[in-house]
Motif scaffolding. Structure first.
Motif, PDB file in Angstrom:
ATOM      1  N   GLY A 115     -17.227  -8.771  15.055  1.00  0.00           N
ATOM      2  CA  GLY A 115     -16.027  -8.131  14.324  1.00  0.00           C
ATOM      3  C   GLY A 115     -16.236  -6.916  13.139  1.00  0.00           C
ATOM      4  O   GLY A 115     -15.566  -6.911  12.458  1.00  0.00           O
ATOM      5  N   VAL A 116     -18.009  -6.958  13.608  1.00  0.00           N
ATOM      6  CA  VAL A 116     -18.069  -5.169  13.017  1.00  0.00           C
ATOM      7  C   VAL A 116     -17.567  -4.538  13.829  1.00  0.00           C
ATOM      8  O   VAL A 116     -17.946  -3.809  14.824  1.00  0.00           O
ATOM      9  CB  VAL A 116     -19.269  -5.696  12.370  1.00  0.00           C
ATOM     10  CG1 VAL A 116     -20.094  -4.229  11.731  1.00  0.00           C
ATOM     11  CG2 VAL A 116     -19.762  -6.867  11.927  1.00  0.00           C
ATOM     12  N   GLY A 117     -16.868  -3.062  12.083  1.00  0.00           N
ATOM     13  CA  GLY A 117     -16.348  -1.974  14.022  1.00  0.00           C
ATOM     14  C   GLY A 117     -17.375  -1.281  13.934  1.00  0.00           C
ATOM     15  O   GLY A 117     -18.523  -1.060  13.473  1.00  0.00           O
ATOM     16  N   ALA A 118     -16.792  -0.391  15.080  1.00  0.00           N
ATOM     17  CA  ALA A 118     -18.506   0.730  15.358  1.00  0.00           C
ATOM     18  C   ALA A 118     -18.459   1.358  14.544  1.00  0.00           C
ATOM     19  O   ALA A 118     -19.407   2.088  14.122  1.00  0.00           O
ATOM     20  CB  ALA A 118     -17.662   1.918  16.273  1.00  0.00           C
ATOM     21  N   LEU A 144     -12.406  -5.304  12.565  1.00  0.00           N
ATOM     22  CA  LEU A 144     -11.772  -7.247  12.056  1.00  0.00           C
ATOM     23  C   LEU A 144     -12.894  -7.900  10.626  1.00  0.00           C
ATOM     24  O   LEU A 144     -12.128  -7.931   9.048  1.00  0.00           O
ATOM     25  CB  LEU A 144     -12.000  -8.035  13.066  1.00  0.00           C
ATOM     26  CG  LEU A 144     -11.264  -8.016  14.267  1.00  0.00           C
ATOM     27  CD1 LEU A 144     -11.303  -8.596  15.618  1.00  0.00           C
ATOM     28  CD2 LEU A 144      -9.469  -7.609  13.895  1.00  0.00           C
ATOM     29  N   ALA A 145     -14.329  -7.405  10.287  1.00  0.00           N
ATOM     30  CA  ALA A 145     -14.833  -7.991   9.713  1.00  0.00           C
ATOM     31  C   ALA A 145     -15.300  -6.689   8.389  1.00  0.00           C
ATOM     32  O   ALA A 145     -15.139  -6.011   8.798  1.00  0.00           O
ATOM     33  CB  ALA A 145     -16.092  -8.406   9.634  1.00  0.00           C
ATOM     34  N   LYS A 146     -14.329  -7.131   7.527  1.00  0.00           N
ATOM     35  CA  LYS A 146     -14.050  -6.592   6.242  1.00  0.00           C
ATOM     36  C   LYS A 146     -15.459  -6.122   5.331  1.00  0.00           C
ATOM     37  O   LYS A 146     -15.636  -7.262   4.788  1.00  0.00           O
ATOM     38  CB  LYS A 146     -12.875  -6.934   5.245  1.00  0.00           C
ATOM     39  CG  LYS A 146     -11.804  -6.824   6.508  1.00  0.00           C
ATOM     40  CD  LYS A 146     -10.977  -6.309   6.154  1.00  0.00           C
ATOM     41  CE  LYS A 146     -10.014  -6.315   7.255  1.00  0.00           C
ATOM     42  NZ  LYS A 146      -9.059  -5.596   8.314  1.00  0.00           N
ATOM     43  N   LEU A 147     -15.607  -5.043   5.292  1.00  0.00           N
ATOM     44  CA  LEU A 147     -17.429  -4.296   3.969  1.00  0.00           C
ATOM     45  C   LEU A 147     -16.126  -5.155   2.651  1.00  0.00           C
ATOM     46  O   LEU A 147     -14.675  -4.683   1.767  1.00  0.00           O
ATOM     47  CB  LEU A 147     -16.777  -2.904   3.857  1.00  0.00           C
ATOM     48  CG  LEU A 147     -18.220  -2.445   4.554  1.00  0.00           C
ATOM     49  CD1 LEU A 147     -17.320  -0.507   5.031  1.00  0.00           C
ATOM     50  CD2 LEU A 147     -19.795  -3.306   4.440  1.00  0.00           C
TER      51      LEU A 147
END
Length: 235
Positions: A178-181, A201-204
């Protein structure tokens, strides 16, 4: 209300409203507010930020550049009728309320304008704008990111924005589902360093909390994304 008329092959394909106080990302990433699905367009190519009555276009270090009225630009205040070119698309900015660049600059975007210090001061004197934000910018304490799960690797926060994401060209490459480019970016603004979520999808998170708005970083803050943990320290 300000709008962007999206043109492709001289035909209008969409009309995007721009709200006050909002940020609009333009790029190939599906999470962008304006998606331009072309290989020559970067995932996060450019952004438009609303500040007061003005709108500032900023190129996000794209590979092929952002153009306004045919001229490549790093950052520029938009005027009614300006034509922004990203890839093979033209975006026509419309805001009848603006007939010239704003007479004041928001302190949080002092550093985004690529001009020399002397030119910066002369511009502000001409516009009778307080330049105290510049001195605040210079007095910001140097900071570093300590990658807690990467043998304590240290990444200094510098003048240039620090990119975080799965893309190999990111300054800090992150892995995980889910980590964005292009997951986020850390930028030095007039009053400190700010972390902004970009996509994925994964949020900082900062100290366990997610925010769609830029978060000002403080010493001992913990930035997390999936298994990655980074701590902010004063150098």
């Amino acid at each position: 209300m300000a709008t962007l008329n999206i043109l492709y092959n001289a035909k209008s394909i969409d009309l995007i409203p721009l709200g006050n106080g909002e940020r609009c990302i333009i790029g190939r990433d599906a999470a962008s507010e304006i998606v331009i699905d072309e290989l020559i367009v970067s995932f996060h190519h450019a952004k438009i930020e609303a500040h007061g009555k003005g709108f500032l276009l900023v190129d996000l270090d794209s590979e092929n550049g952002t153009f306004v009225n045919g001229k490549r630009t790093n950052s520029v205040w938009l005027n009614d009728g300006d034509a922004i070119t990203v890839g093979n698309h033209n975006l026509i900015f419309s805001n009848p309320m603006i007939i010239d660049i704003p007479d004041k600059l928001h302190k949080s975007i002092v550093d985004t304008i690529s001009i020399s210090s002397d030119t910066f001061k002369d511009l502000h004197r001409h516009q009778n704008v307080d330049v105290s934000g510049e001195s605040n910018y210079k007095s910001i304490k140097p900071m570093v990111l300590v990658l807690l799960l990467d043998h304590g690797k240290i990444v200094p926060l510098i003048e240039k924005p620090i990119t975080l994401g799965k893309a190999s060209k990111s300054d800090i490459v992150l892995k995980g589902l889910g980590v964005g480019a292009n997951a986020g970016i850390i930028e030095k603004l007039a009053d400190g360093w700010y972390l902004s979520y970009m996509g994925g999808l994964a949020k900082l998170r900062v100290n366990g909390k997610f925010s769609k708005k830029p978060v000002r970083l403080k010493e001992f803050d913990i930035i997390s994304l999936g298994r990655t943990r980074m701590q902010v320290l004063v150098r």
